[in-house]
Write a protein that holds these residues in place. Structure first.
Motif, PDB file in Angstrom:
ATOM      1  N   GLN A   1       1.006  -0.927  -0.185  1.00  0.00           N
ATOM      2  CA  GLN A   1      -0.139  -0.447  -0.210  1.00  0.00           C
ATOM      3  C   GLN A   1       0.594   1.373  -0.585  1.00  0.00           C
TER       4      GLN A   1
ATOM      5  N   GLY B   1      -7.625   6.602   0.567  1.00  0.00           N
ATOM      6  CA  GLY B   1      -6.572   6.064  -0.615  1.00  0.00           C
ATOM      7  C   GLY B   1      -7.827   5.116  -1.191  1.00  0.00           C
TER       8      GLY B   1
ATOM      9  N   LYS C   1      -1.601   3.555  -3.835  1.00  0.00           N
ATOM     10  CA  LYS C   1      -2.910   3.921  -3.069  1.00  0.00           C
ATOM     11  C   LYS C   1      -3.838   4.835  -4.348  1.00  0.00           C
TER      12      LYS C   1
END
Length: 219
Positions: free
Chosen positions: A10, A115, A13
């Motif tokens: 991540q 995100g 994002k």
């Protein structure tokens, strides 16, 4: 296509898809969002802008990524310069390119905070250019491919050719006016991809770029 995305840490994002008109940006963004399991901000972006502007969606669509036409600019100048206009301007809720741009920035920034988003155009590549968790992609295609794609959407050949030229010219004018840059600004994008290779292949390439950036950061 079956990518294993479970490895992702991540770092990235947000993926921004900027595109030439007719290059398949919307379709590719949809495929990418589905593959990643992320939220797609394309028509949803337009709907949210329309909601905040308190106007119909088709009004927003007519003004997105465009500068105002001359007659509209003259009307606004007259309105703002007249005594009656200054008294009543707050009641008219003019929906012009400038007001839409301000609302768009708010919506794009909010999507970025959430995100896990794929965002299509609307100047998002400029609004989020300083975010390190954002991958910026520009999609283009040969003119004949863009025309061919528009023909499959029900446009006739003359209309398709006119749209391919006109829409990108309007987008270029929009970026020049509000961001003072040439369009596309190649230094802004992590990768630029010719969609003539096929939509699935483009999605594959975007995910490969994401993997590369993730690996570089975590190495």
């Amino acid at each position: 296509m079956n990518h294993d995305l479970s490895y992702m840490t991540q770092i990235i994002k947000i993926v921004i898809i900027e595109r030439e008109y007719g290059s398949g940006g919307g379709e590719i963004a949809q495929l990418l969002a589905k593959q990643l399991g992320w939220k797609l901000w394309d028509q949803l972006l337009t709907e949210e802008i329309a909601r905040l502007a308190e106007c119909p969606k088709d009004v927003v669509e007519a003004r997105e990524e465009r500068t105002d036409p001359l007659y509209y600019r003259l009307f606004k100048s007259f309105l703002r310069g007249s005594y009656e206009g200054s008294l009543n301007a707050h009641k008219l809720k003019l929906v012009d390119s400038e007001s839409i741009l301000k609302i768009t920035e708010r919506v794009v920034q909010q999507a970025a905070k959430t995100g896990n988003s794929v965002i299509v155009g609307r100047g998002s590549q400029h609004f989020l250019r300083n975010r390190k968790d954002t991958l910026r992609v520009f999609l283009y295609a040969p003119r004949e491919d863009k025309v061919r794609r528009l023909l499959t959407r029900g446009k006739n050949e003359k209309e398709a050719e006119q749209l391919v030229d006109a829409v990108d010219r309007e987008r270029g004018d929009f970026i020049q006016k509000y961001f003072h840059l040439e369009w596309p600004d190649r230094t802004l994008y992590h990768t630029m991809i010719n969609t003539a290779i096929g939509d699935e292949a483009v999605v594959h390439m975007i995910i490969d770029v994401m993997k590369t950036l993730e690996a570089r950061v975590t190495a």
